[in-house]
Structure formats: C-alpha cells, structure tokens
Write a protein that holds these residues in place. Structure first.
Motif, PDB file in Angstrom:
ATOM      1  N   TYR A 176       0.853  -1.188   0.000  1.00  0.00           N
ATOM      2  CA  TYR A 176       0.000   0.000   0.000  1.00  0.00           C
ATOM      3  C   TYR A 176       0.892   1.243   0.000  1.00  0.00           C
ATOM      4  CZ  TYR A 176      -3.572   3.334   1.404  1.00  0.00           C
ATOM      5  OH  TYR A 176      -4.417   4.410   1.456  1.00  0.00           O
ATOM      6  N   ASP A 177       0.643   2.135  -0.932  1.00  0.00           N
ATOM      7  CA  ASP A 177       1.430   3.369  -1.036  1.00  0.00           C
ATOM      8  C   ASP A 177       0.900   4.394  -0.037  1.00  0.00           C
ATOM      9  OD1 ASP A 177       2.783   5.660  -1.691  1.00  0.00           O
ATOM     10  OD2 ASP A 177       2.030   5.780  -3.759  1.00  0.00           O
ATOM     11  N   ARG A 178       1.715   4.679   1.001  1.00  0.00           N
ATOM     12  CA  ARG A 178       1.271   5.634   2.034  1.00  0.00           C
ATOM     13  C   ARG A 178       1.443   7.082   1.594  1.00  0.00           C
ATOM     14  NH1 ARG A 178       3.158   4.345   7.811  1.00  0.00           N
ATOM     15  NH2 ARG A 178       5.268   4.263   7.024  1.00  0.00           N
ATOM     16  N   GLY A 179       2.087   7.286   0.441  1.00  0.00           N
ATOM     17  CA  GLY A 179       2.176   8.648  -0.086  1.00  0.00           C
ATOM     18  C   GLY A 179       3.554   9.250   0.051  1.00  0.00           C
ATOM     19  N   PRO A 180       3.810  10.372  -0.700  1.00  0.00           N
ATOM     20  CA  PRO A 180       5.147  10.969  -0.769  1.00  0.00           C
ATOM     21  C   PRO A 180       5.698  11.419   0.583  1.00  0.00           C
ATOM     22  CG  PRO A 180       3.604  12.096  -2.251  1.00  0.00           C
ATOM     23  CD  PRO A 180       2.835  11.013  -1.558  1.00  0.00           C
ATOM     24  N   ALA A 181       4.842  11.696   1.555  1.00  0.00           N
ATOM     25  CA  ALA A 181       5.341  12.122   2.872  1.00  0.00           C
ATOM     26  C   ALA A 181       6.132  11.007   3.542  1.00  0.00           C
ATOM     27  CB  ALA A 181       4.173  12.537   3.767  1.00  0.00           C
ATOM     28  N   TYR A 182       5.955   9.776   3.092  1.00  0.00           N
ATOM     29  CA  TYR A 182       6.592   8.633   3.749  1.00  0.00           C
ATOM     30  C   TYR A 182       7.833   8.126   3.023  1.00  0.00           C
ATOM     31  CZ  TYR A 182       2.589   8.374   6.825  1.00  0.00           C
ATOM     32  OH  TYR A 182       1.640   8.666   7.762  1.00  0.00           O
ATOM     33  N   GLY A 183       8.175   8.719   1.879  1.00  0.00           N
ATOM     34  CA  GLY A 183       9.394   8.238   1.222  1.00  0.00           C
ATOM     35  C   GLY A 183       9.384   8.460  -0.278  1.00  0.00           C
ATOM     36  N   ARG A 184      10.347   7.759  -0.908  1.00  0.00           N
ATOM     37  CA  ARG A 184      10.630   7.985  -2.332  1.00  0.00           C
ATOM     38  C   ARG A 184       9.585   7.372  -3.250  1.00  0.00           C
ATOM     39  NH1 ARG A 184      15.771   5.225  -3.866  1.00  0.00           N
ATOM     40  NH2 ARG A 184      15.636   3.880  -2.043  1.00  0.00           N
ATOM     41  N   GLU A 185       9.556   7.895  -4.487  1.00  0.00           N
ATOM     42  CA  GLU A 185       8.798   7.243  -5.563  1.00  0.00           C
ATOM     43  C   GLU A 185       9.518   5.958  -5.935  1.00  0.00           C
ATOM     44  OE1 GLU A 185       6.011   8.560  -6.839  1.00  0.00           O
ATOM     45  OE2 GLU A 185       6.185  10.421  -5.684  1.00  0.00           O
ATOM     46  N   GLY A 186       8.869   5.124  -6.724  1.00  0.00           N
ATOM     47  CA  GLY A 186       9.576   3.966  -7.271  1.00  0.00           C
ATOM     48  C   GLY A 186       9.064   2.620  -6.813  1.00  0.00           C
ATOM     49  N   GLY A 187       7.984   2.611  -6.021  1.00  0.00           N
ATOM     50  CA  GLY A 187       7.381   1.333  -5.649  1.00  0.00           C
ATOM     51  C   GLY A 187       8.161   0.614  -4.567  1.00  0.00           C
ATOM     52  N   PRO A 188       7.688  -0.576  -4.217  1.00  0.00           N
ATOM     53  CA  PRO A 188       8.298  -1.333  -3.123  1.00  0.00           C
ATOM     54  C   PRO A 188       9.777  -1.630  -3.319  1.00  0.00           C
ATOM     55  CG  PRO A 188       6.385  -2.521  -4.040  1.00  0.00           C
ATOM     56  CD  PRO A 188       6.463  -1.215  -4.731  1.00  0.00           C
ATOM     57  N   VAL A 189      10.252  -1.775  -4.552  1.00  0.00           N
ATOM     58  CA  VAL A 189      11.684  -2.060  -4.720  1.00  0.00           C
ATOM     59  C   VAL A 189      12.522  -0.866  -4.270  1.00  0.00           C
ATOM     60  CG1 VAL A 189      11.316  -3.703  -6.620  1.00  0.00           C
ATOM     61  CG2 VAL A 189      11.857  -1.324  -7.150  1.00  0.00           C
ATOM     62  N   ALA A 190      11.918   0.327  -4.258  1.00  0.00           N
ATOM     63  CA  ALA A 190      12.675   1.529  -3.883  1.00  0.00           C
ATOM     64  C   ALA A 190      12.545   1.869  -2.402  1.00  0.00           C
ATOM     65  CB  ALA A 190      12.212   2.724  -4.719  1.00  0.00           C
ATOM     66  N   ASP A 191      11.375   1.602  -1.806  1.00  0.00           N
ATOM     67  CA  ASP A 191      11.146   2.109  -0.446  1.00  0.00           C
ATOM     68  C   ASP A 191      10.037   1.312   0.245  1.00  0.00           C
ATOM     69  OD1 ASP A 191      10.437   3.562   1.835  1.00  0.00           O
ATOM     70  OD2 ASP A 191      11.004   5.455   0.914  1.00  0.00           O
ATOM     71  N   GLU A 192      10.431   0.482   1.219  1.00  0.00           N
ATOM     72  CA  GLU A 192       9.427  -0.361   1.883  1.00  0.00           C
ATOM     73  C   GLU A 192       8.825   0.293   3.128  1.00  0.00           C
ATOM     74  OE1 GLU A 192       9.562  -4.531   2.188  1.00  0.00           O
ATOM     75  OE2 GLU A 192      10.896  -4.775   0.487  1.00  0.00           O
ATOM     76  N   ASP A 193       9.190   1.551   3.386  1.00  0.00           N
ATOM     77  CA  ASP A 193       8.492   2.276   4.443  1.00  0.00           C
ATOM     78  C   ASP A 193       7.305   3.023   3.857  1.00  0.00           C
ATOM     79  OD1 ASP A 193       9.113   1.966   7.095  1.00  0.00           O
ATOM     80  OD2 ASP A 193      11.029   2.997   6.864  1.00  0.00           O
ATOM     81  N   ARG A 194       7.568   3.664   2.738  1.00  0.00           N
ATOM     82  CA  ARG A 194       6.452   4.326   2.055  1.00  0.00           C
ATOM     83  C   ARG A 194       5.477   3.290   1.502  1.00  0.00           C
ATOM     84  NH1 ARG A 194       6.353   8.598  -3.022  1.00  0.00           N
ATOM     85  NH2 ARG A 194       4.297   7.959  -3.752  1.00  0.00           N
ATOM     86  N   PHE A 195       6.025   2.289   0.824  1.00  0.00           N
ATOM     87  CA  PHE A 195       5.193   1.225   0.255  1.00  0.00           C
ATOM     88  C   PHE A 195       5.186   0.087   1.263  1.00  0.00           C
ATOM     89  CE2 PHE A 195       6.889   3.837  -3.072  1.00  0.00           C
ATOM     90  CZ  PHE A 195       5.791   4.078  -3.880  1.00  0.00           C
ATOM     91  N   LEU A 196       4.116  -0.011   2.032  1.00  0.00           N
ATOM     92  CA  LEU A 196       4.069  -0.952   3.151  1.00  0.00           C
ATOM     93  C   LEU A 196       3.486  -2.285   2.694  1.00  0.00           C
ATOM     94  CD1 LEU A 196       4.521  -1.086   6.278  1.00  0.00           C
ATOM     95  CD2 LEU A 196       2.082  -0.548   6.506  1.00  0.00           C
ATOM     96  N   GLU A 197       4.250  -3.353   2.918  1.00  0.00           N
ATOM     97  CA  GLU A 197       3.733  -4.674   2.561  1.00  0.00           C
ATOM     98  C   GLU A 197       2.606  -5.036   3.513  1.00  0.00           C
ATOM     99  OE1 GLU A 197       6.278  -8.093   3.173  1.00  0.00           O
ATOM    100  OE2 GLU A 197       4.512  -9.346   2.875  1.00  0.00           O
ATOM    101  N   VAL A 198       1.450  -5.385   2.948  1.00  0.00           N
ATOM    102  CA  VAL A 198       0.333  -5.757   3.816  1.00  0.00           C
ATOM    103  C   VAL A 198      -0.071  -7.221   3.674  1.00  0.00           C
ATOM    104  CG1 VAL A 198      -0.642  -3.455   4.073  1.00  0.00           C
ATOM    105  CG2 VAL A 198      -1.385  -4.872   2.144  1.00  0.00           C
ATOM    106  N   TRP A 199       0.287  -7.842   2.548  1.00  0.00           N
ATOM    107  CA  TRP A 199      -0.246  -9.191   2.336  1.00  0.00           C
ATOM    108  C   TRP A 199       0.707  -9.940   1.422  1.00  0.00           C
ATOM    109  CZ3 TRP A 199      -6.236  -9.558   1.197  1.00  0.00           C
ATOM    110  CH2 TRP A 199      -6.696 -10.854   1.460  1.00  0.00           C
ATOM    111  N   ASN A 200       0.950 -11.182   1.779  1.00  0.00           N
ATOM    112  CA  ASN A 200       1.822 -12.033   0.962  1.00  0.00           C
ATOM    113  C   ASN A 200       1.020 -13.237   0.483  1.00  0.00           C
ATOM    114  OD1 ASN A 200       4.026 -13.215  -0.244  1.00  0.00           O
ATOM    115  ND2 ASN A 200       4.947 -13.943   1.663  1.00  0.00           N
ATOM    116  N   LEU A 201       0.978 -13.442  -0.823  1.00  0.00           N
ATOM    117  CA  LEU A 201       0.285 -14.605  -1.392  1.00  0.00           C
ATOM    118  C   LEU A 201       1.349 -15.591  -1.849  1.00  0.00           C
ATOM    119  CD1 LEU A 201      -2.245 -12.733  -3.761  1.00  0.00           C
ATOM    120  CD2 LEU A 201      -2.372 -12.997  -1.284  1.00  0.00           C
ATOM    121  N   VAL A 202       1.379 -16.756  -1.216  1.00  0.00           N
ATOM    122  CA  VAL A 202       2.391 -17.748  -1.577  1.00  0.00           C
ATOM    123  C   VAL A 202       1.745 -18.847  -2.407  1.00  0.00           C
ATOM    124  CG1 VAL A 202       4.179 -19.313  -0.738  1.00  0.00           C
ATOM    125  CG2 VAL A 202       3.599 -17.282   0.584  1.00  0.00           C
TER     126      VAL A 202
END
Ligand code: SER
Length: 321
Positions: A176-202
């Motif tokens: 889930y993208d929490r928005g620019p206030a939380y970190g860099r653009e570029g998706g989860p590969v760039a910033d896992e604080d801004r883009f918070l992992e919420v669910w893993n499908l194995v």
C-alpha cells in the motif's frame, strides 16, 4: 476500524467464499524445525506436504505468530514486531493463483459498507517472483493493475519458505502506497516504508531441502498438489485503517505505550530515543504475555530463554526511561 473488526472482516469474507474458519493454534506446536509458530501456514504444513489430508479444501484463520529474527529492529522502524497476527486464506489443492489474487484484491478494495477494507485501488502495488509471468498476467489482465505497479523481484523477496526444509513457492506481495510524505517514488523495490507490505500470497508448489534460510537452497521437487498460503499482517492493516504512522500506535498497542509512559513519566512523542524504548516495551510485553499464555516460562535455554530475553529488554527499557 479496530483490530477486532479487521480480524472478523477477514474471516467473514473468506468464510462466505467456502473457507472453513480455523481458530489460531498455540504458539508452541510439535514441529522440531521451529521454536515458535512464525506464520499462519505452520499448523497446515502436513497438508501442504501431503502427509495428512484435511477434511476441508479451503481454510481461513488468524494465527498468533512470534518472530525474533528482527528483534533489534523493533521500535526503530514502523513495521517490525516480535509478536503479530497473521490473517490467512489457504487452499489445499483447490484454487490457485487465478483465484487467490482476485480474492485478495476484492477484500482490499471493496467498500467498507460492502465488507471490504475500502483501499483506493490506485494506492496498491504488487510484486511477483522474477519469472512468474502468470501472476503478473493475472494482476494486469484479471485485476486490472497497471503494469508499472507490478514489480519483479528475486528469490530473497519473492520466494517463500519457512526458512527450513518444507513447503515453499514463489510469492506475490501486495503493498500500500502511504504517499510521498513517507518516502521515495519507485514502488516497493525503492522504499518499503512508504510502500508498506500488507499481504503475501504464496503459491505453494515445491518442497525445499537444507540450505540458507532465504535463497540458494535446494528445491527437492513438486508438492503433491498446488496450494495457496496467504498472510495478511493484521497490525499493519490496523495502522493503515486507523491512520497511524506505525504498528505500535494501533488500538491494541497504544494502550501499552500509554501505560509505560504513565509509569515512567516520559511522554510518548517527546524524544525519539524514548519513543523507541516505549515501542520496545509495547511490543515485547505483548510477546511475553502471549508466550506465557501458551505455557512458556522464563528459562536459560530454548523458548524459555527467548521469553527471558524479552522480559529483560522490557525491564531495561523501563529503567532507561
Ligand atoms: N507464509 C507466508 C508468510 O508468512 C504467507 O502466509 O508470509
């Protein structure tokens, strides 16, 4: 939405789609490879390996989990916990990727008054294992996620096992993208604080052998069936749905932070170092309580030593405060 409602909403969603609701198992299971249950799938491991047959083809649960590998990160990041609850849906040789991905999408994005979590679809990103074209195709063609919000990652991030011999498979993580206030653009590969992992499908389809925990281990072969194991972090969802910055400030943990703050006389939010200590107390007291509840006593080795270490870290933090 409080934590209890988030939990119930998950179970209701999957129960209404043919899943049998299974209560959380104890943190202590008879598995020689594990000190504690560390994922929602652990109680179901014999089903994935084909050692036992479940009486239900689909299940859903919210499992108590303890993970102590990242204990030094607790309190310093927004998302590391030693105790957490993992909400999951499971298929034992029943449905596979083509249903698991749309089901997760539906629950995340359906409006709150229709049983969902009400996430805005344009905030959601997904990662897939680097050669998993099928999962990428389902995300794009079936769900409608734009290609630029589907990222590919290697084995360390997108291939899941328990870290020991057992079932494993490629996975697709939802962020889930929490928005620019939380970190860099570029998706989860760039910033896992801004883009918070919420669910893993194995996509559980292989059995792994000995070797390193995350990558470079031997794949022994196919499992008897293709299965689904998902895990949604209840505390991370609560942080997002309650509009707080980290998992220590959600309804269930804030109570402990407030109590530790009152006992020590140190206000939360006044000093960054004190805040780390208050969050360590919030996390570790919960873990310790859950371990004691499942029969662990402080000791000098094994599970008892983990509990003792947790309690010592709480005492130390409170003394420093
Ligand atoms: N087993 C996976 C995990 O723990 C998904 O449930 O992330």
């Amino acid at each position: 939405m409080d934590s209890a409602q988030i939990r119930q909403r998950f179970l209701d969603f999957f129960a209404s789609r043919g899943h049998t609701t299974i209560p959380s198992a104890s943190l202590i299971l008879d598995d020689p490879t594990l000190l504690f249950v560390n994922a929602g799938m652990v109680p179901f491991k014999p089903y994935f390996l084909g050692q036992q047959s479940p009486s239900f083809p689909r299940a859903t649960s919210v499992q108590k989990c303890v993970r102590t590998t990242d204990i030094e990160e607790v309190g310093k990041t927004t998302r590391h916990a030693s105790f957490f609850q993992m909400a999951g849906n499971f298929s034992f040789g029943d449905y596979f990727k083509e249903q698991a991905i749309p089901l997760a999408w539906e629950l995340l994005t359906a409006p709150v008054d229709q049983g969902g979590y009400g996430f805005s679809p344009d905030r959601i990103w997904a990662t897939v294992y680097h050669d998993d074209d099928e999962a990428a195709r389902i995300w794009h063609e079936v769900v409608g996620l734009p290609k630029e919000r589907i990222q590919r990652r290697g084995m360390a991030d997108n291939f899941w096992s328990m870290g020991v011999p057992g079932p494993c498979g490629p996975c697709s993580e939802i962020y889930y993208d929490r928005g620019p206030a939380y970190g860099r653009e570029g998706g989860p590969v760039a910033d896992e604080d801004r883009f918070l992992e919420v669910w893993n499908l194995v996509f559980m389809q292989f059995e792994r052998g000995e070797g390193p925990a995350k990558e470079g281990y031997e794949i022994l072969g196919d499992l008897p069936a293709r299965n689904i194991d998902t895990g949604m972090g209840l505390e991370r969802m609560a942080a997002l749905l309650q509009g707080v910055d980290n998992i220590y400030e959600i309804d269930t943990s804030q109570l402990v932070v407030d109590r530790a703050s009152a006992l020590s006389g140190q206000a939360y939010g006044a000093d960054p170092d004190d805040d780390v200590l208050l969050r360590v107390v919030a996390d570790h007291t919960r873990t310790a309580a859950m371990l004691v509840g499942d029969g662990v006593l402080p000791g000098n080795e094994g599970r008892g030593y983990v509990l003792r270490r947790m309690m010592r870290r709480v005492v130390r933090s409170m003394r420093l405060l």
